[in-house]
Enzyme design. Sequence first.
Site, mmCIF file in Angstrom:
data_model
loop_
_atom_site.group_PDB
_atom_site.id
_atom_site.type_symbol
_atom_site.label_atom_id
_atom_site.label_comp_id
_atom_site.label_asym_id
_atom_site.label_seq_id
_atom_site.Cartn_x
_atom_site.Cartn_y
_atom_site.Cartn_z
ATOM 1 N N TYR A 166 0.631 -67.896 7.643
ATOM 2 C CA TYR A 166 0.536 -66.983 6.504
ATOM 3 C C TYR A 166 1.710 -65.982 6.504
ATOM 4 O O TYR A 166 2.340 -65.727 5.473
ATOM 5 C CB TYR A 166 -0.804 -66.260 6.600
ATOM 6 N N LYS A 170 4.522 -65.599 3.636
ATOM 7 C CA LYS A 170 4.634 -64.341 2.892
ATOM 8 C C LYS A 170 6.034 -63.743 3.011
ATOM 9 O O LYS A 170 6.566 -63.194 2.037
ATOM 10 C CB LYS A 170 3.579 -63.349 3.381
HETATM 11 P P1 NAI Z 1 -8.753 -63.850 -3.361
HETATM 12 O O1 NAI Z 1 -9.174 -64.956 -2.452
HETATM 13 O O2 NAI Z 1 -9.810 -63.082 -4.058
HETATM 14 O O3 NAI Z 1 -7.735 -64.364 -4.465
HETATM 15 C C1 NAI Z 1 -6.874 -65.461 -4.308
HETATM 16 C C2 NAI Z 1 -7.087 -66.383 -5.494
HETATM 17 O O4 NAI Z 1 -6.130 -67.441 -5.453
HETATM 18 C C3 NAI Z 1 -8.479 -67.022 -5.481
HETATM 19 O O5 NAI Z 1 -9.158 -66.733 -6.693
HETATM 20 C C4 NAI Z 1 -8.191 -68.501 -5.310
HETATM 21 O O6 NAI Z 1 -9.111 -69.350 -5.967
HETATM 22 C C5 NAI Z 1 -6.788 -68.613 -5.886
HETATM 23 N N1 NAI Z 1 -6.086 -69.801 -5.388
HETATM 24 C C6 NAI Z 1 -6.023 -70.248 -4.128
HETATM 25 N N2 NAI Z 1 -5.313 -71.375 -4.051
HETATM 26 C C7 NAI Z 1 -4.885 -71.639 -5.317
HETATM 27 C C8 NAI Z 1 -4.071 -72.655 -5.865
HETATM 28 N N3 NAI Z 1 -3.567 -73.651 -5.113
HETATM 29 N N4 NAI Z 1 -3.795 -72.614 -7.185
HETATM 30 C C9 NAI Z 1 -4.304 -71.625 -7.978
HETATM 31 N N5 NAI Z 1 -5.097 -70.638 -7.489
HETATM 32 C C10 NAI Z 1 -5.370 -70.635 -6.180
HETATM 33 O O7 NAI Z 1 -7.872 -62.859 -2.458
HETATM 34 P P2 NAI Z 1 -6.959 -61.611 -2.859
HETATM 35 O O8 NAI Z 1 -7.099 -60.647 -1.757
HETATM 36 O O9 NAI Z 1 -7.206 -61.160 -4.226
HETATM 37 O O10 NAI Z 1 -5.498 -62.226 -2.734
HETATM 38 C C11 NAI Z 1 -4.516 -62.193 -3.761
HETATM 39 C C12 NAI Z 1 -3.150 -62.306 -3.131
HETATM 40 O O11 NAI Z 1 -2.862 -61.125 -2.387
HETATM 41 C C13 NAI Z 1 -3.008 -63.460 -2.137
HETATM 42 O O12 NAI Z 1 -1.713 -64.029 -2.261
HETATM 43 C C14 NAI Z 1 -3.150 -62.783 -0.796
HETATM 44 O O13 NAI Z 1 -2.549 -63.526 0.233
HETATM 45 C C15 NAI Z 1 -2.451 -61.476 -1.084
HETATM 46 N N6 NAI Z 1 -2.759 -60.397 -0.173
HETATM 47 C C16 NAI Z 1 -3.983 -59.783 -0.218
HETATM 48 C C17 NAI Z 1 -4.234 -58.731 0.631
HETATM 49 C C18 NAI Z 1 -5.492 -57.967 0.562
HETATM 50 O O14 NAI Z 1 -5.613 -56.951 1.279
HETATM 51 N N7 NAI Z 1 -6.465 -58.374 -0.258
HETATM 52 C C19 NAI Z 1 -3.259 -58.307 1.665
HETATM 53 C C20 NAI Z 1 -1.996 -58.971 1.581
HETATM 54 C C21 NAI Z 1 -1.777 -59.985 0.693
#
Ligand code: NAI
Length: 307
Positions: A166, A170
């Site tokens: 990851y 990133k």
């Molecule tokens: P989340 O799991 O709620 O959202 C991620 C979304 O991406 C999900 O709805 C999922 O279905 C979708 N997804 C996954 N694979 C996919 C694909 N191949 N094609 C289309 N959609 C896909 O998690 P969150 O926290 O909202 O994450 C959003 C972004 O922020 C991610 O990139 C995560 O790595 C990043 N992030 C989040 C942090 C946090 O504190 N929540 C910290 C650092 C980064």
Amino acid sequence: MTDISFDGQVAIVTGAGGGLGRTYALELARRGAAVVVNDLGGTVAGVGDDSSAAQRVVDEVRAAGGEAVPSYDSVSTPEGGAAIVGAALDSFGRVDVVINNAGILRDRTFAKLEWADLDAVLDVHLKGAFYVSQPAFRAMKEGGYGRFVFTASNAGVFGNFGQANYGAAKSGLVGLSNVLAIEGAKSGIASNVIMPVARTRMTEEILGPLAGALDPDQVTPMVVFLASRACELTHEVFSAAGGRYSRVFTGLTRGWYAGDRPASAEDVADHLGEIEDRDGYIVPTSVADELQQLLPLLRRSGAVSTS
Ligand code: NAI
């Protein structure tokens, strides 16, 4: 400052069926953007698919009077990326904003990391951002305007135990954004990176007692600004967490110059203080900035001519 509006603009938000992406889609639509709400709808580990995630957010946008279409394609293939951008062009005729936000987790310590978990994570975060951004970049170049926001993480840029796959994916996105910022500049395209920290299904267990204080809606203002016409910044990285907004940057120290004689490993060890000294560091915005810093030293020692 005057209100930031997205009237007449079209935005793609990947992974917008929940978590942070949902908040971006709702806020962009509230401010006038027509939004492609993309989400494959799988688990946090990237298993399965479910079209109801994207559809629910589209319904929310429409219920609030906004305009949105769903996209259930995966970002992790070239065909998926093309279909996501195609949805914007077919439905709304243009694309102004891409927020690369889709993500999954497959955490393992490096010693135990299996290649399937490396591939899955690189495919969604890093290659997925390429697959969505290239067709969008081409359309933006024709239109002479565009805004990219890539989603990195403190786990990659600062480092975190158990997240080699990851973290590497990133950090790779920072490199991609920096190059798009340089290649897009003459076409009015800006590219920046968000490092969010927020309570979502991905993080609520990891964040423990902090989770309650880290609302996803507190990340949204920074991302919406970076996606807007009002944002003239490019090639930058920002952290947004619990209402604190910061810049993250890569600096180059003035360093130690060996002059016209070859340095030994012992010389390097002896000059670590100067090599690491932060006084007078620069924040390069391209390879050229580093070479500009080096050039006077090379000229002074006669290694390159002054003419
Ligand atoms: P989340 O799991 O709620 O959202 C991620 C979304 O991406 C999900 O709805 C999922 O279905 C979708 N997804 C996954 N694979 C996919 C694909 N191949 N094609 C289309 N959609 C896909 O998690 P969150 O926290 O909202 O994450 C959003 C972004 O922020 C991610 O990139 C995560 O790595 C990043 N992030 C989040 C942090 C946090 O504190 N929540 C910290 C650092 C980064």
